[in-house]
Structures are given as C-alpha cells and as structure tokens.
Design a protein around this motif. Structure first.
Motif, PDB file in Angstrom:
ATOM      1  N   ASP A   1       0.857  -1.183   0.000  1.00 59.03           N
ATOM      2  CA  ASP A   1       0.000   0.000   0.000  1.00 59.03           C
ATOM      3  C   ASP A   1       0.892   1.232   0.000  1.00 59.03           C
ATOM      4  OD1 ASP A   1      -1.878   2.057   0.535  1.00 59.03           O
ATOM      5  OD2 ASP A   1      -3.149   0.636   1.624  1.00 59.03           O
ATOM      6  N   ASP A   2       0.530   2.241  -0.780  1.00 63.89           N
ATOM      7  CA  ASP A   2       1.334   3.452  -0.857  1.00 63.89           C
ATOM      8  C   ASP A   2       1.047   4.429   0.287  1.00 63.89           C
ATOM      9  OD1 ASP A   2      -1.196   3.797  -2.028  1.00 63.89           O
ATOM     10  OD2 ASP A   2      -0.523   5.469  -3.255  1.00 63.89           O
ATOM     11  N   ASN A   3       0.105   4.102   1.141  1.00 64.86           N
ATOM     12  CA  ASN A   3      -0.259   4.968   2.262  1.00 64.86           C
ATOM     13  C   ASN A   3       0.343   4.409   3.557  1.00 64.86           C
ATOM     14  OD1 ASN A   3      -1.655   6.164   4.463  1.00 64.86           O
ATOM     15  ND2 ASN A   3      -3.310   6.746   3.085  1.00 64.86           N
TER      16      ASN A   3
ATOM     17  N   ASP B   1      -2.191   3.660   6.411  1.00 67.45           N
ATOM     18  CA  ASP B   1      -2.918   2.401   6.203  1.00 67.45           C
ATOM     19  C   ASP B   1      -2.036   1.202   6.536  1.00 67.45           C
ATOM     20  OD1 ASP B   1      -5.165   3.770   5.410  1.00 67.45           O
ATOM     21  OD2 ASP B   1      -4.836   3.467   3.267  1.00 67.45           O
TER      22      ASP B   1
ATOM     23  N   THR C   1       5.736  -0.151   0.066  1.00 64.92           N
ATOM     24  CA  THR C   1       4.947   1.034  -0.264  1.00 64.92           C
ATOM     25  C   THR C   1       4.776   1.224  -1.763  1.00 64.92           C
ATOM     26  OG1 THR C   1       6.924   2.398  -0.096  1.00 64.92           O
ATOM     27  CG2 THR C   1       5.521   2.246   1.864  1.00 64.92           C
TER      28      THR C   1
END
Length: 86
Positions: A17-19, A22, A43
């Motif tokens: 996930d790039d966040n 999260d 990420t």
C-alpha cells in the motif's frame, strides 16, 4: 507465570500500500489478532515485485520467507494492483 503466546495463523503476510498510515493500521490489526508472525510492508508494487524476485533467486531463503498472503491496494501510482497481479 508467563502467558504462552499461541502460534499465529500464518508465518508471513505482505502488505502492499502506498499509504503509510494504512500500512501502520493494518500491521497493528494483523499483530493484534495474531494473524501473522511476520509482516512485510512495501509502499510500492515495484518494490514488492523486486522483493519477491530476490526471494525466488535465493533458493536458501525462498521457502522460509515467502508470504502466505498478500494484502494489496488496487489503486496505486505507476503500477496498480491489477498490473501487479498480472
């Protein structure tokens, strides 16, 4: 008397996930419910692919370090989740 921790359901899971927030929340939930002993966090889909390729080349690490489950964000920049799956 120490409380013995139960073995987690899976040895290794991977979060892609790039966040960062999260990833942090999801990692805490995985740890909190004893879902996995180890959590790999990437990420970007490109870094995850490189990581998995490196594991496939190193035969000594491959079996013990491959994630049993990968949690993947579909909406990612550059290479989205569907492209990662392909």
């Amino acid at each position: 008397m120490a409380v013995k921790k139960e073995k987690a359901k899976y040895d290794i899971v991977m979060l892609i996930d790039d966040n960062d927030i999260d990833n942090f929340i999801n990692e805490r939930m995985i740890q909190g419910c004893n879902f996995s002993d180890t959590t790999y966090i990437n990420t970007s889909t490109r870094s995850a692919i490189e990581f998995l390729k490196n594991l496939s080349v190193n035969k000594a690490l491959r079996k013990d370090h491959l994630p049993a489950i990968i949690f993947l964000d579909i909406n990612m920049p550059i290479l989205d989740g569907f492209q990662f799956i392909e």
